[in-house]
Design an enzyme around this catalytic site. Structure first.
Site, PDB file in Angstrom:
ATOM      1  N   ASN A   1      -8.150  -3.045  13.714  1.00  8.02           N
ATOM      2  CA  ASN A   1      -9.509  -3.373  13.260  1.00  8.02           C
ATOM      3  C   ASN A   1      -9.509  -4.603  12.350  1.00  8.02           C
ATOM      4  O   ASN A   1     -10.509  -4.878  11.692  1.00  8.02           O
ATOM      5  CB  ASN A   1     -10.130  -2.175  12.533  1.00  8.02           C
TER       6      ASN A   1
ATOM      7  N   ASP B   1       0.816  -1.220   0.000  1.00  9.84           N
ATOM      8  CA  ASP B   1       0.000   0.000   0.000  1.00  9.84           C
ATOM      9  C   ASP B   1       0.849   1.269   0.000  1.00  9.84           C
ATOM     10  O   ASP B   1       2.073   1.231   0.200  1.00  9.84           O
ATOM     11  CB  ASP B   1      -0.973  -0.014   1.190  1.00  9.84           C
TER      12      ASP B   1
ATOM     13  N   HIS C   1      -7.592  -5.075   9.670  1.00  9.76           N
ATOM     14  CA  HIS C   1      -7.275  -4.885   8.243  1.00  9.76           C
ATOM     15  C   HIS C   1      -5.953  -5.560   7.886  1.00  9.76           C
ATOM     16  O   HIS C   1      -5.078  -5.745   8.726  1.00  9.76           O
ATOM     17  CB  HIS C   1      -7.287  -3.393   7.848  1.00  9.76           C
TER      18      HIS C   1
ATOM     19  N   GLU D   1      -9.832  -2.244   4.620  1.00 12.37           N
ATOM     20  CA  GLU D   1     -10.532  -1.925   5.857  1.00 12.37           C
ATOM     21  C   GLU D   1     -11.781  -2.794   6.015  1.00 12.37           C
ATOM     22  O   GLU D   1     -12.297  -3.330   5.019  1.00 12.37           O
ATOM     23  CB  GLU D   1     -10.931  -0.440   5.841  1.00 12.37           C
TER      24      GLU D   1
HETATM   25  C1  F6R Z   1       1.222  -1.547   6.091  1.00 12.71           C
HETATM   26  C2  F6R Z   1      -0.022  -2.294   6.126  1.00 12.71           C
HETATM   27  C3  F6R Z   1      -0.892  -2.292   7.321  1.00 12.71           C
HETATM   28  C4  F6R Z   1      -0.118  -2.547   8.613  1.00 12.71           C
HETATM   29  C5  F6R Z   1      -1.058  -2.510   9.821  1.00 12.71           C
HETATM   30  C6  F6R Z   1      -0.296  -2.687  11.120  1.00 12.71           C
HETATM   31  O1  F6R Z   1       1.852  -1.681   4.840  1.00 12.71           O
HETATM   32  O2  F6R Z   1      -0.349  -2.896   5.145  1.00 12.71           O
HETATM   33  O3  F6R Z   1      -1.898  -3.256   7.171  1.00 12.71           O
HETATM   34  O4  F6R Z   1       0.503  -3.806   8.532  1.00 12.71           O
HETATM   35  O5  F6R Z   1      -1.739  -1.305   9.849  1.00 12.71           O
HETATM   36  O6  F6R Z   1       0.539  -1.583  11.299  1.00 12.71           O
HETATM   37  P1  F6R Z   1       1.640  -1.572  12.450  1.00 12.71           P
HETATM   38  O7  F6R Z   1       2.620  -2.614  12.097  1.00 12.71           O
HETATM   39  O8  F6R Z   1       2.230  -0.178  12.391  1.00 12.71           O
HETATM   40  O9  F6R Z   1       0.927  -1.845  13.716  1.00 12.71           O
END
Ligand code: F6R
Length: 244
Positions: free
Chosen positions: A136, A67, A138, A143
């Site tokens: 959440n 992303d 994702h 989402e």
């Molecule tokens: C980032 C991504 C997100 C993160 C998720 C957890 O490229 O795809 O899905 O893996 O938001 O983020 P952290 O590791 O910062 O808790």
């Protein structure tokens, strides 16, 4: 779904790095799907150390990031391209032209999603897709919602994600409201999925991913249907899961 229990963040990071380095050693031309965020930083640091010692060679690897924030230039310090360069790519021998991240600076959403999907389709199946998990549930920026989104798309980030990611920005108002994200189909197409989770704030999402119903309301729950999904999680992230 195979679960590897680890004691803490460092233990999780080493085990994740071990699995990625085994993949690259066994198949030097691996295509890796990569994630940003706090979770994989320790694994990237470990991989850099092993690269410096000559244990792993990235010269033939191709990477595809999950992303990118919509509207951010690759040079923006908050962009995921910048994150990947500074935390990983700048420190290993990967060829820059073999690293792909959605282009947040391309404001033509249809064109950018089509471009990224074409890249992924040309690969067919990623060899290994590394994932973190949102509070959440994702994965990527897929989402919670009513349906699993298939292809690369531009998402409106949820309030929970905006709040969680505001720690990396000056203020919550600076967090972009939209992002490009690889779709669930491309993630599920990977030959192996490696999901890393650390910390108590992920405990509910990890529980629902493993034990809840398969539903787009917890996107990660779809990983229950993948035939080769490994979850590496620490004690805190597993605190709501049964011990067995
Ligand atoms: C980032 C991504 C997100 C993160 C998720 C957890 O490229 O795809 O899905 O893996 O938001 O983020 P952290 O590791 O910062 O808790």
């Amino acid at each position: 779904m195979r679960l590897i229990r680890t004691t803490d963040y460092n233990d999780m990071s080493r085990k994740v790095a071990n699995i990625i380095s085994a993949q690259v050693i066994l198949k030097p031309k691996s295509s890796l799907g990569l994630a940003t965020g706090s979770t994989p930083i320790g694994a990237y640091q470990q991989l850099v150390r092993w690269y410096e010692k000559g244990d792993v060679d990235f010269s033939e690897v191709c990477t595809y990031n999950l992303d990118e924030y919509y509207g951010l230039l690759p040079s923006d310090p908050h962009s995921y391209r910048h994150f990947m360069d500074t935390n990983f790519f700048d420190h290993i021998n990967i060829r820059r032209e073999n690293t792909f991240v959605p282009d947040g600076a391309n404001l033509d959403r249809e064109a950018e999603c089509a471009r990224y999907d074409a890249l992924l389709q040309a690969v067919g199946h990623l060899d290994l897709q590394l994932l973190g998990i949102g509070r959440n549930g994702h994965i990527g920026f897929n989402e919670p919602g009513e349906v699993f989104s298939k292809g690369t798309h531009c998402v409106d980030l949820s309030q929970s994600t905006i709040e969680a990611n505001s720690r990396l920005f000056g203020s919550i108002d600076d967090v972009p409201r939209r992002a490009y994200s690889m779709g669930v189909q491309a993630i599920m197409n990977a030959r192996m999925i490696l999901l890393a989770a650390s910390g108590e704030d992920k405990a509910q999402a990890v529980h629902d991913m493993i034990f809840g119903p398969v539903t787009p309301r917890c996107t990660a729950s779809i990983l229950q249907l993948h035939t080769n999904c490994v979850v590496v999680a620490d004690r805190d992230a597993l605190s709501l899961c049964p011990q067995a």
